[in-house]
Motif scaffolding. Structure first.
Motif, PDB file in Angstrom:
ATOM      1  N   LYS B  18      -2.084   3.550   1.015  1.00  0.00           N
ATOM      2  CA  LYS B  18      -1.897   2.397   0.706  1.00  0.00           C
ATOM      3  C   LYS B  18      -3.502   2.388   1.594  1.00  0.00           C
ATOM      4  CE  LYS B  18       1.073  -1.207   0.975  1.00  0.00           C
ATOM      5  NZ  LYS B  18       2.551  -1.569   1.996  1.00  0.00           N
ATOM      6  N   ILE B  77      -4.891  -5.060  -1.633  1.00  0.00           N
ATOM      7  CA  ILE B  77      -4.091  -4.086  -1.334  1.00  0.00           C
ATOM      8  C   ILE B  77      -4.102  -2.861  -2.369  1.00  0.00           C
ATOM      9  CG2 ILE B  77      -1.673  -3.587  -0.056  1.00  0.00           C
ATOM     10  CD1 ILE B  77      -1.759  -6.347   0.170  1.00  0.00           C
ATOM     11  N   GLU B  79      -1.576  -0.333  -3.871  1.00  0.00           N
ATOM     12  CA  GLU B  79      -0.151   0.596  -3.415  1.00  0.00           C
ATOM     13  C   GLU B  79      -0.261   1.861  -3.021  1.00  0.00           C
ATOM     14  OE1 GLU B  79       1.763  -1.264  -1.834  1.00  0.00           O
ATOM     15  OE2 GLU B  79       1.346  -3.232  -2.555  1.00  0.00           O
ATOM     16  N   SER B  80      -1.308   2.329  -4.021  1.00  0.00           N
ATOM     17  CA  SER B  80      -1.599   4.017  -3.851  1.00  0.00           C
ATOM     18  C   SER B  80      -2.644   4.204  -4.781  1.00  0.00           C
ATOM     19  CB  SER B  80      -0.193   4.191  -4.798  1.00  0.00           C
ATOM     20  OG  SER B  80      -0.175   6.052  -4.958  1.00  0.00           O
TER      21      SER B  80
END
Lengths: 111, 112
Positions: B18, B77, B79-80
């Motif tokens: 992340k 951001i 996330e992955s």
């Protein structure tokens, strides 16, 4: 397809010469902006020209806008080695919020 | 002068991590933007925000989210993180809808 398409993709000139870059777009616009980006850095705003304006100057920079042809040009006079950078046009469409950037013209000014 | 700062100039992350990219502007601008820049593709808008806690998807929001809890700060951001998110990320702010955008120096993210 992408708005604000610059032409040429790359331009190489000698110091002291003038450099002209063109930008074409497809829809009605509120304004058109030109930005400069030095290698690996963020963009720096150069000039904003509104849809009801035809020409603007800032130092050695001259921008024209032809809304009938949906095109703009950026002229850099008496170029310097320090003008070496990528130049982007960005259009903001009428009724829209987003500003859409082209892929840029890479200018090389040889000393 | 408007100042837009980004938390990192260079960042290297691993697939699946992340990732948080932070952007702060000091001129009380209403609008903030996140772009990614890839060779030959110019700048592509990921997300933008026109007010605190407000966000709108740009052209390529997949795989990203944003947060704007305070007016001066806009976070991107991942996330992955995936390798196809390796790119230069640019944050910008503007006073109004039709105004000039002021850019930060960029974060070059590499996902291994």
């Amino acid at each position: 397809s992408q708005q604000g398409e610059e032409d040429p993709q790359a331009l190489s000139i000698q110091e002291g010469e003038n450099a002209t870059m063109n930008c074409s777009y497809k829809t009605s616009i509120n304004n058109l902006q030109w930005y400069r980006q030095n290698s690996g850095r963020g963009l720096v705003h150069l000039i904003l020209i509104r849809s009801n304006e035809r020409e603007k100057h800032s130092g050695r920079l001259r921008v024209t806008l032809d809304t009938s042809k949906k095109s703009s040009s950026l002229l850099i006079t008496a170029s310097r080695a320090a003008d070496t950078a990528s130049y982007f046009c960005a259009v903001q469409n009428t009724g829209g919020f987003k500003t859409i950037f082209g892929a840029g013209t890479r200018l090389f000014v040889k000393a | 002068d408007v100042k837009v700062t980004q938390s990192s100039r260079y960042l290297v992350k691993r697939t699946g991590e992340k990732v948080f990219l932070e952007c702060v502007q000091d001129m009380d601008h209403e609008n903030m933007f996140w772009y990614r820049q890839d060779p030959g593709l110019g700048l592509r808008l990921i997300y933008f925000s026109y007010d605190v806690k407000m966000k709108e998807k740009g052209d390529i929001p997949e795989g990203y989210s944003v947060s704007r809890e305070k007016k001066e700060r806009f976070s991107l951001i991942l996330e992955s993180a995936s390798t196809n998110q390796t790119s230069m990320y640019l944050c910008a702010s503007s006073l109004s809808d039709t105004d000039t955008q002021y850019f930060g120096p960029g974060t070059r993210l590499t996902v291994l």
